[in-house]
Design an enzyme around this catalytic site. Structure first.
Site, PDB file in Angstrom:
ATOM      1  N   ASN A  79      -5.465  -0.576  -3.944  1.00  0.00           N
ATOM      2  CA  ASN A  79      -4.797  -1.763  -3.410  1.00  0.00           C
ATOM      3  C   ASN A  79      -5.068  -2.997  -4.267  1.00  0.00           C
ATOM      4  OD1 ASN A  79      -3.174  -2.994  -1.537  1.00  0.00           O
ATOM      5  ND2 ASN A  79      -4.674  -3.013   0.128  1.00  0.00           N
ATOM      6  N   HIS A  87      -6.715   0.986  15.203  1.00  0.00           N
ATOM      7  CA  HIS A  87      -7.121  -0.419  15.088  1.00  0.00           C
ATOM      8  C   HIS A  87      -6.535  -1.227  16.245  1.00  0.00           C
ATOM      9  CE1 HIS A  87      -7.696  -0.390  10.402  1.00  0.00           C
ATOM     10  NE2 HIS A  87      -8.322   0.593  11.005  1.00  0.00           N
ATOM     11  N   ARG A 139     -11.111   0.705  17.007  1.00  0.00           N
ATOM     12  CA  ARG A 139     -11.781  -0.329  16.225  1.00  0.00           C
ATOM     13  C   ARG A 139     -11.316  -1.677  16.739  1.00  0.00           C
ATOM     14  NH1 ARG A 139     -11.069  -2.166   9.907  1.00  0.00           N
ATOM     15  NH2 ARG A 139      -9.483  -3.509  10.819  1.00  0.00           N
ATOM     16  N   TYR A 196     -10.294 -11.512   8.664  1.00  0.00           N
ATOM     17  CA  TYR A 196      -9.992 -10.134   8.262  1.00  0.00           C
ATOM     18  C   TYR A 196      -9.631  -9.281   9.487  1.00  0.00           C
ATOM     19  CZ  TYR A 196     -10.580  -5.259   7.627  1.00  0.00           C
ATOM     20  OH  TYR A 196     -10.324  -3.923   7.691  1.00  0.00           O
ATOM     21  N   ASP A 247     -15.661  -3.521  12.176  1.00  0.00           N
ATOM     22  CA  ASP A 247     -15.805  -3.608  10.726  1.00  0.00           C
ATOM     23  C   ASP A 247     -16.195  -5.029  10.328  1.00  0.00           C
ATOM     24  OD1 ASP A 247     -15.535  -3.456   7.973  1.00  0.00           O
ATOM     25  OD2 ASP A 247     -13.555  -2.490   8.019  1.00  0.00           O
ATOM     26  N   HIS A 290     -16.782  -5.829   7.211  1.00  0.00           N
ATOM     27  CA  HIS A 290     -16.164  -5.996   5.895  1.00  0.00           C
ATOM     28  C   HIS A 290     -17.096  -6.586   4.841  1.00  0.00           C
ATOM     29  CE1 HIS A 290     -12.249  -6.025   3.637  1.00  0.00           C
ATOM     30  NE2 HIS A 290     -12.070  -5.008   4.448  1.00  0.00           N
ATOM     31  N   GLU A 307     -19.444  -1.100  10.905  1.00  0.00           N
ATOM     32  CA  GLU A 307     -19.034  -0.691   9.554  1.00  0.00           C
ATOM     33  C   GLU A 307     -19.257  -1.792   8.522  1.00  0.00           C
ATOM     34  OE1 GLU A 307     -15.023   0.737   9.632  1.00  0.00           O
ATOM     35  OE2 GLU A 307     -14.641   0.168   7.557  1.00  0.00           O
ATOM     36  N   GLU A 341     -16.333   2.938   1.991  1.00  0.00           N
ATOM     37  CA  GLU A 341     -14.917   2.965   1.597  1.00  0.00           C
ATOM     38  C   GLU A 341     -14.689   2.496   0.166  1.00  0.00           C
ATOM     39  OE1 GLU A 341     -13.471   0.454   4.814  1.00  0.00           O
ATOM     40  OE2 GLU A 341     -13.053  -1.147   3.397  1.00  0.00           O
ATOM     41  N   ARG A 346     -18.115   6.936   4.496  1.00  0.00           N
ATOM     42  CA  ARG A 346     -16.701   6.592   4.668  1.00  0.00           C
ATOM     43  C   ARG A 346     -15.857   6.749   3.402  1.00  0.00           C
ATOM     44  NH1 ARG A 346     -13.702   4.715   7.865  1.00  0.00           N
ATOM     45  NH2 ARG A 346     -13.338   2.667   6.958  1.00  0.00           N
ATOM     46  N   HIS A 360     -12.182   6.742   5.019  1.00  0.00           N
ATOM     47  CA  HIS A 360     -11.321   5.567   5.083  1.00  0.00           C
ATOM     48  C   HIS A 360      -9.866   6.001   5.297  1.00  0.00           C
ATOM     49  CE1 HIS A 360     -10.262   1.622   2.743  1.00  0.00           C
ATOM     50  NE2 HIS A 360     -10.413   1.392   4.026  1.00  0.00           N
ATOM     51  N   ASP A 370      -3.272   1.402   3.061  1.00  0.00           N
ATOM     52  CA  ASP A 370      -3.217   1.473   1.588  1.00  0.00           C
ATOM     53  C   ASP A 370      -3.672   2.831   1.060  1.00  0.00           C
ATOM     54  OD1 ASP A 370      -5.441  -0.376   2.671  1.00  0.00           O
ATOM     55  OD2 ASP A 370      -6.351   0.291   0.809  1.00  0.00           O
ATOM     56  N   GLU A 387     -10.298   7.728  10.337  1.00  0.00           N
ATOM     57  CA  GLU A 387      -9.583   6.476  10.609  1.00  0.00           C
ATOM     58  C   GLU A 387      -8.090   6.706  10.438  1.00  0.00           C
ATOM     59  OE1 GLU A 387     -10.347   3.379   7.725  1.00  0.00           O
ATOM     60  OE2 GLU A 387      -9.528   1.816   9.035  1.00  0.00           O
ATOM     61  N   TRP A 399     -14.866 -10.979   0.523  1.00  0.00           N
ATOM     62  CA  TRP A 399     -13.747 -10.907   1.475  1.00  0.00           C
ATOM     63  C   TRP A 399     -13.901  -9.674   2.330  1.00  0.00           C
ATOM     64  CZ3 TRP A 399      -9.864  -7.119   1.929  1.00  0.00           C
ATOM     65  CH2 TRP A 399      -8.944  -7.392   2.988  1.00  0.00           C
TER      66      TRP A 399
HETATM   67  C1  GCO Z   1     -10.747  -0.304   6.764  1.00  0.00           C
HETATM   68  C2  GCO Z   1     -10.756  -1.179   5.574  1.00  0.00           C
HETATM   69  C3  GCO Z   1      -9.429  -1.709   5.122  1.00  0.00           C
HETATM   70  C4  GCO Z   1      -9.577  -2.488   3.819  1.00  0.00           C
HETATM   71  C5  GCO Z   1      -8.430  -2.203   2.917  1.00  0.00           C
HETATM   72  C6  GCO Z   1      -8.474  -2.955   1.619  1.00  0.00           C
HETATM   73  O1  GCO Z   1     -11.819  -0.094   7.300  1.00  0.00           O
HETATM   74  O2  GCO Z   1      -9.694   0.213   7.117  1.00  0.00           O
HETATM   75  O3  GCO Z   1     -11.789  -2.096   5.590  1.00  0.00           O
HETATM   76  O4  GCO Z   1      -8.764  -2.439   6.093  1.00  0.00           O
HETATM   77  O5  GCO Z   1      -9.663  -3.837   4.052  1.00  0.00           O
HETATM   78  O6  GCO Z   1      -8.388  -0.823   2.669  1.00  0.00           O
HETATM   79  O7  GCO Z   1      -7.445  -2.535   0.783  1.00  0.00           O
HETATM   80 MG    MG Z   2     -13.484  -0.990   6.472  1.00  0.00          MG
END
Ligand code: GCO
Ligand code: MG
Length: 412
Positions: free
Chosen positions: A46, A131, A156, A168, A220, A222, A246, A272, A293, A322, A326, A349, A412
């Site tokens: 991505n 999600h 989630r 996010y 998550d 992040h 996560e 991930e 993950r 993951h 994407d 997921e 991020w």
């Molecule tokens: C998740 C991930 C995604 C990422 C994304 C970035 O747990 O699904 O954190 O949402 O942010 O794959 O490209």
């Molecule tokens: Mg994630």
């Protein structure tokens, strides 16, 4: 007839790399053998799609022509060791795509779904999580309820943070969330970890109160917290009884999770953005995490994931790849086949895709009773709808970047 023992094996004759954009960008590898068998692989990274497409087109593709598609492990080693500059997301996604496509060819050659070649089913159905998000608790609960009504048992939960404009995993108006924005440069967001830590435990506790004990709740972070902040969050969420927390800390620092682990019994998941077994080794061997993950595409394909999951099995760590939008339906297929065949696979997921993505990649995998099923088509059971994959459909799109209130760039 199989090629094993044949003097003249089948050979890879055609290598195509498609960068298409059926509502979002995907990099797809299509291998065709002399016998006319087609194997599909996903190479999407991505925000860096063209880099991996070039890596495949310019460097890997020419090396595949004439190779025996049945030598999957040898090809993996050739592309990994043969490059000298090993590891990293671009190279490993390219290897992942080749590996996925070769397993697809093997399954089609055998007339068997991939999971049968991986040792057959160890479970009847594969747990998944969806999600749910909302800027505030009532909006979040609407999505939680919708997933529960659709039969999903694990959810989630992500929510907005008072005082921030963008967060996010959430949209302010509760419309569809997609992390990458179609633009020539990344959007910039302001992030405030302290504000997040003040609000998030209460929101998640509110969800628990609403759903009762039987629903698995995941969250998550992040990669945004310091170890001590992550420990605080883990402790605050202990009464909620999370399925997992996560990516609490930046993924390149495995020692950070030792501190988190020492302070909380909240289960931890990470991986991930990992690319190889060596990124996972320390975390798994020291039992610093509960779930690994890694994504099939980003960590070197089916062959490499099996090794990671075997290492995890020895140490009581479970697999939970993951699966955001994407990661293409091709990778997701590979993950689901692994999911029904690997004993220590816990949950997959499934973020879901825009309708056009389902149309672009017709797939045998499906959701049934809130669980995932791989289907019984040979190989991965995914095809390409050629009308929705044009070579030059790429649209510049980037993941956002984040800054603290003082302007410092942060994770991020
Ligand atoms: C998740 C991930 C995604 C990422 C994304 C970035 O747990 O699904 O954190 O949402 O942010 O794959 O490209
Ligand atoms: Mg994630």
């Amino acid at each position: 007839p199989g090629w094993i023992g044949r003097t003249v094996p089948d050979v890879i004759e055609r290598v195509e790399v498609l960068v298409s954009s059926p509502s979002r960008n995907y990099v797809t590898l299509r291998l065709t053998t002399r016998d006319g068998i087609v194997g599909l692989g996903d190479a999407t990274v991505n925000g860096r799609e063209l880099a991996v497409a070039s890596y495949l087109r310019d460097h890997v593709g020419p090396l595949l022509i004439g190779r025996d598609p049945g030598r999957i492990e040898d090809t993996w080693q050739y592309l990994y060791r043969g490059v000298y500059w090993r590891r990293g997301p671009i190279g490993m996604a390219a290897i992942g795509a080749v590996d996925i496509a070769l397993w697809d060819i093997l399954g089609k050659r055998a007339g068997q779904p991939l999971y049968a070649l991986l040792g057959g089913r160890v479970r009847d159905r594969l747990a998944t999580y969806r999600h749910a998000f909302g800027w505030d608790l009532p909006a979040l609960l609407e999505q939680v309820d919708a997933h529960r009504e659709a039969g999903f048992e694990n959810i989630r939960v992500q929510a907005g943070v008072p005082g921030l404009d963008v967060v996010y995993g959430v949209t302010k108006d509760n419309t569809v969330y997609e992390p990458a924005g179609r633009a020539a440069a990344p959007a910039e967001e302001i992030w405030d970890t302290e504000a997040y830590l003040r609000s998030m435990p209460g929101v998640i506790a509110g969800v628990r109160e609403h759903v009762g004990d039987a629903v698995g709740l995941l969250h998550d972070a992040h990669h945004r917290l310091t170890p001590i902040q992550a420990a605080r969050l883990g402790k605050a969420l202990e009464p909620v009884g999370m399925y997992w927390l996560e990516d609490v800390t930046p993924a390149e620092d495995p020692e950070a999770l030792r501190l988190v682990r020492q302070h909380t019994t909240t289960p931890l998941a990470i991986g991930e953005v990992f690319n190889t077994i060596w990124d996972c080794q320390q975390l798994i061997e020291n039992r610093l995490i509960d779930y690994i993950r890694v994504a099939v595409v980003h960590a070197g394909g089916i062959s490499h994931l099996r090794k990671i999951f075997a290492l995890a099995e020895v140490h009581g760590v479970r697999a939970a790849p993951h699966g955001p939008s994407d990661v293409s339906p091709i990778s997701l297929a590979a993950s689901i086949h692994l999911g029904v065949a690997v004993h220590n696979f816990a949950i997959q997921e499934y973020m879901g895709y825009p309708d056009l993505v389902h149309e672009a990649f017709p797939h045998a995998w499906h959701v049934a009773d809130g669980h995932l099923q791989p289907g019984d088509e040979p190989g991965l059971g995914v095809t390409l709808n050629d009308e929705l994959h044009h070579a030059d459909d790429y649209e510049p799109a980037y993941l956002p970047v984040a800054r603290r209130r003082d302007g410092t760039l942060t994770d991020w």
